[in-house]
Design a protein around this motif. Structure first.
Motif, PDB file in Angstrom:
ATOM      1  N   LEU A 195       0.851  -1.181   0.000  1.00  0.00           N
ATOM      2  CA  LEU A 195       0.000   0.000   0.000  1.00  0.00           C
ATOM      3  C   LEU A 195       0.890   1.236   0.000  1.00  0.00           C
ATOM      4  O   LEU A 195       2.021   1.196   0.495  1.00  0.00           O
ATOM      5  N   ARG A 196       0.343   2.326  -0.516  1.00  0.00           N
ATOM      6  CA  ARG A 196       1.059   3.602  -0.460  1.00  0.00           C
ATOM      7  C   ARG A 196       0.173   4.635   0.218  1.00  0.00           C
ATOM      8  O   ARG A 196      -0.914   4.947  -0.287  1.00  0.00           O
ATOM      9  N   LEU A 197       0.626   5.124   1.342  1.00  0.00           N
ATOM     10  CA  LEU A 197      -0.106   6.143   2.071  1.00  0.00           C
ATOM     11  C   LEU A 197       0.374   7.526   1.652  1.00  0.00           C
ATOM     12  O   LEU A 197       1.552   7.712   1.344  1.00  0.00           O
ATOM     13  N   SER A 198      -0.555   8.471   1.681  1.00  0.00           N
ATOM     14  CA  SER A 198      -0.220   9.859   1.394  1.00  0.00           C
ATOM     15  C   SER A 198      -0.787  10.741   2.497  1.00  0.00           C
ATOM     16  O   SER A 198      -1.817  10.430   3.094  1.00  0.00           O
ATOM     17  N   CYS A 199      -0.114  11.845   2.738  1.00  0.00           N
ATOM     18  CA  CYS A 199      -0.594  12.843   3.700  1.00  0.00           C
ATOM     19  C   CYS A 199      -0.345  14.207   3.086  1.00  0.00           C
ATOM     20  O   CYS A 199       0.816  14.578   2.840  1.00  0.00           O
ATOM     21  N   VAL A 200      -1.445  14.934   2.840  1.00  0.00           N
ATOM     22  CA  VAL A 200      -1.345  16.244   2.202  1.00  0.00           C
ATOM     23  C   VAL A 200      -1.666  17.326   3.219  1.00  0.00           C
ATOM     24  O   VAL A 200      -2.687  17.243   3.922  1.00  0.00           O
ATOM     25  N   ALA A 201      -0.802  18.322   3.279  1.00  0.00           N
ATOM     26  CA  ALA A 201      -1.017  19.457   4.173  1.00  0.00           C
ATOM     27  C   ALA A 201      -1.567  20.636   3.383  1.00  0.00           C
ATOM     28  O   ALA A 201      -1.154  20.883   2.245  1.00  0.00           O
ATOM     29  N   SER A 202      -2.501  21.354   4.005  1.00  0.00           N
ATOM     30  CA  SER A 202      -3.065  22.538   3.357  1.00  0.00           C
ATOM     31  C   SER A 202      -3.265  23.622   4.403  1.00  0.00           C
ATOM     32  O   SER A 202      -3.318  23.362   5.604  1.00  0.00           O
ATOM     33  N   GLY A 203      -3.408  24.864   3.906  1.00  0.00           N
ATOM     34  CA  GLY A 203      -3.591  25.993   4.809  1.00  0.00           C
ATOM     35  C   GLY A 203      -2.506  27.026   4.623  1.00  0.00           C
ATOM     36  O   GLY A 203      -1.760  27.008   3.645  1.00  0.00           O
ATOM     37  N   SER A 204      -2.387  27.900   5.604  1.00  0.00           N
ATOM     38  CA  SER A 204      -1.422  28.995   5.530  1.00  0.00           C
ATOM     39  C   SER A 204      -0.046  28.527   5.985  1.00  0.00           C
ATOM     40  O   SER A 204       0.444  28.900   7.042  1.00  0.00           O
ATOM     41  N   ILE A 205       0.579  27.725   5.151  1.00  0.00           N
ATOM     42  CA  ILE A 205       1.843  27.081   5.489  1.00  0.00           C
ATOM     43  C   ILE A 205       3.012  27.874   4.938  1.00  0.00           C
ATOM     44  O   ILE A 205       3.054  28.171   3.751  1.00  0.00           O
ATOM     45  N   PHE A 206       3.956  28.178   5.821  1.00  0.00           N
ATOM     46  CA  PHE A 206       5.171  28.865   5.386  1.00  0.00           C
ATOM     47  C   PHE A 206       6.294  27.862   5.115  1.00  0.00           C
ATOM     48  O   PHE A 206       6.993  27.961   4.126  1.00  0.00           O
ATOM     49  N   SER A 207       6.430  26.901   6.013  1.00  0.00           N
ATOM     50  CA  SER A 207       7.528  25.941   5.877  1.00  0.00           C
ATOM     51  C   SER A 207       7.193  24.651   6.613  1.00  0.00           C
ATOM     52  O   SER A 207       6.495  24.668   7.629  1.00  0.00           O
ATOM     53  N   ILE A 208       7.687  23.539   6.092  1.00  0.00           N
ATOM     54  CA  ILE A 208       7.515  22.243   6.742  1.00  0.00           C
ATOM     55  C   ILE A 208       8.886  21.656   7.013  1.00  0.00           C
ATOM     56  O   ILE A 208       9.705  21.546   6.091  1.00  0.00           O
ATOM     57  N   ASN A 209       9.128  21.273   8.257  1.00  0.00           N
ATOM     58  CA  ASN A 209      10.410  20.659   8.597  1.00  0.00           C
ATOM     59  C   ASN A 209      10.241  19.139   8.618  1.00  0.00           C
ATOM     60  O   ASN A 209      10.216  18.500   7.578  1.00  0.00           O
ATOM     61  N   GLY A 210      10.086  18.561   9.770  1.00  0.00           N
ATOM     62  CA  GLY A 210       9.952  17.108   9.851  1.00  0.00           C
ATOM     63  C   GLY A 210       8.605  16.622   9.390  1.00  0.00           C
ATOM     64  O   GLY A 210       7.577  17.251   9.623  1.00  0.00           O
ATOM     65  N   MET A 211       8.603  15.478   8.728  1.00  0.00           N
ATOM     66  CA  MET A 211       7.377  14.805   8.300  1.00  0.00           C
ATOM     67  C   MET A 211       7.477  13.372   8.806  1.00  0.00           C
ATOM     68  O   MET A 211       8.457  12.686   8.493  1.00  0.00           O
ATOM     69  N   ARG A 212       6.482  12.918   9.547  1.00  0.00           N
ATOM     70  CA  ARG A 212       6.566  11.622  10.223  1.00  0.00           C
ATOM     71  C   ARG A 212       5.307  10.808  10.033  1.00  0.00           C
ATOM     72  O   ARG A 212       4.225  11.341   9.802  1.00  0.00           O
ATOM     73  N   TRP A 213       5.490   9.508  10.156  1.00  0.00           N
ATOM     74  CA  TRP A 213       4.367   8.584  10.228  1.00  0.00           C
ATOM     75  C   TRP A 213       4.441   7.844  11.551  1.00  0.00           C
ATOM     76  O   TRP A 213       5.515   7.402  11.978  1.00  0.00           O
ATOM     77  N   TYR A 214       3.282   7.716  12.175  1.00  0.00           N
ATOM     78  CA  TYR A 214       3.092   6.914  13.371  1.00  0.00           C
ATOM     79  C   TYR A 214       1.971   5.930  13.090  1.00  0.00           C
ATOM     80  O   TYR A 214       1.234   6.076  12.117  1.00  0.00           O
ATOM     81  N   ARG A 215       1.841   4.954  13.947  1.00  0.00           N
ATOM     82  CA  ARG A 215       0.714   4.036  13.833  1.00  0.00           C
ATOM     83  C   ARG A 215       0.248   3.607  15.215  1.00  0.00           C
ATOM     84  O   ARG A 215       1.009   3.640  16.189  1.00  0.00           O
ATOM     85  N   GLN A 216      -1.010   3.208  15.262  1.00  0.00           N
ATOM     86  CA  GLN A 216      -1.594   2.729  16.511  1.00  0.00           C
ATOM     87  C   GLN A 216      -2.448   1.513  16.226  1.00  0.00           C
ATOM     88  O   GLN A 216      -3.478   1.614  15.538  1.00  0.00           O
ATOM     89  N   ALA A 217      -2.009   0.385  16.730  1.00  0.00           N
ATOM     90  CA  ALA A 217      -2.750  -0.857  16.573  1.00  0.00           C
ATOM     91  C   ALA A 217      -3.807  -0.949  17.664  1.00  0.00           C
ATOM     92  O   ALA A 217      -3.676  -0.314  18.724  1.00  0.00           O
ATOM     93  N   PRO A 218      -4.852  -1.740  17.443  1.00  0.00           N
ATOM     94  CA  PRO A 218      -5.905  -1.880  18.460  1.00  0.00           C
ATOM     95  C   PRO A 218      -5.339  -2.316  19.800  1.00  0.00           C
ATOM     96  O   PRO A 218      -4.591  -3.284  19.888  1.00  0.00           O
ATOM     97  N   GLY A 219      -5.682  -1.572  20.839  1.00  0.00           N
ATOM     98  CA  GLY A 219      -5.249  -1.919  22.184  1.00  0.00           C
ATOM     99  C   GLY A 219      -3.811  -1.583  22.503  1.00  0.00           C
ATOM    100  O   GLY A 219      -3.311  -1.944  23.572  1.00  0.00           O
TER     101      GLY A 219
END
Length: 121
Positions: free
Chosen positions: A18-42
Motif C-alpha cells: 500500500l502507499r499512504l499519502s498525507c497532504v497538508a493545506s492551509g497557511s503554510i510557510f515551511s515544513i520541517n519534519g514529516m513523520r508517520w506513526y501508527r496505533q494498533a488496536p489496544g
C-alpha cells in the motif's frame, strides 16, 4: 488553519503493498519534519518513520527494508510506501508534520486523523 489529510489505507493481503499519502493545506510557510506513526488496536501509538528537511530519514526497526518514506515539498505531501505487509502492520496510520505558518514562525506539530490499514487474508 492547517489541515492534514491521509489517504491510501485499506485492506490488503499479507505480502501486499500500500502507499499512504498525507497532504497538508492551509497557511503554510515551511515544513520541517514529516513523520508517520501508527496505533494498533489496544496498543499505544508508535513511531514508524520520519524525513526531515534535507532528506535525513529514520525508520523504526520493525519496518526497515519494507517501508519507504518520501516527501514532495512542492505538493506539501509525505508518502509511506509499504511493501511486504504483515498482519502485525494492521493499525491506524497517522501523519505528523512540523509546520511553521504564515502567522507563526516557530514550528508546531500537526496531526492527521489517520487512515486504517488492515493486513489480512
Amino acid at each position: 488553519q492547517v489541515q492534514l489529510v491521509e489517504s491510501g489505507g485499506g485492506l490488503v493481503q499479507p505480502g501486499g503493498s500500500l502507499r499512504l499519502s498525507c497532504v497538508a493545506s492551509g497557511s503554510i510557510f515551511s515544513i520541517n519534519g514529516m513523520r508517520w506513526y501508527r496505533q494498533a488496536p489496544g496498543k499505544e501509538r508508535e513511531f514508524v518513520a520520519d524525513i526531515i528537511s534535507g532528506g535525513i530519514i529514520t525508520y523504526a526497526d520493525f519496518v526497515k527494508g519494507r517501508f519507504t518514506i518520501s516527501r514532495d515539498d512542492a505538493k506539501k505531501t509525505v508518502y509511506l510506501q509499504m511493501n511486504s505487509l504483515k498482519p502485525e502492520d494492521t493499525a491506524v496510520y497517522y501523519c505528523n508534520l512540523e509546520i511553521a505558518t504564515m502567522s507563526r514562525s516557530s514550528y508546531m506539530d500537526y496531526w492527521g486523523k489517520g487512515t486504517l490499514v488492515t493486513v489480512s487474508h
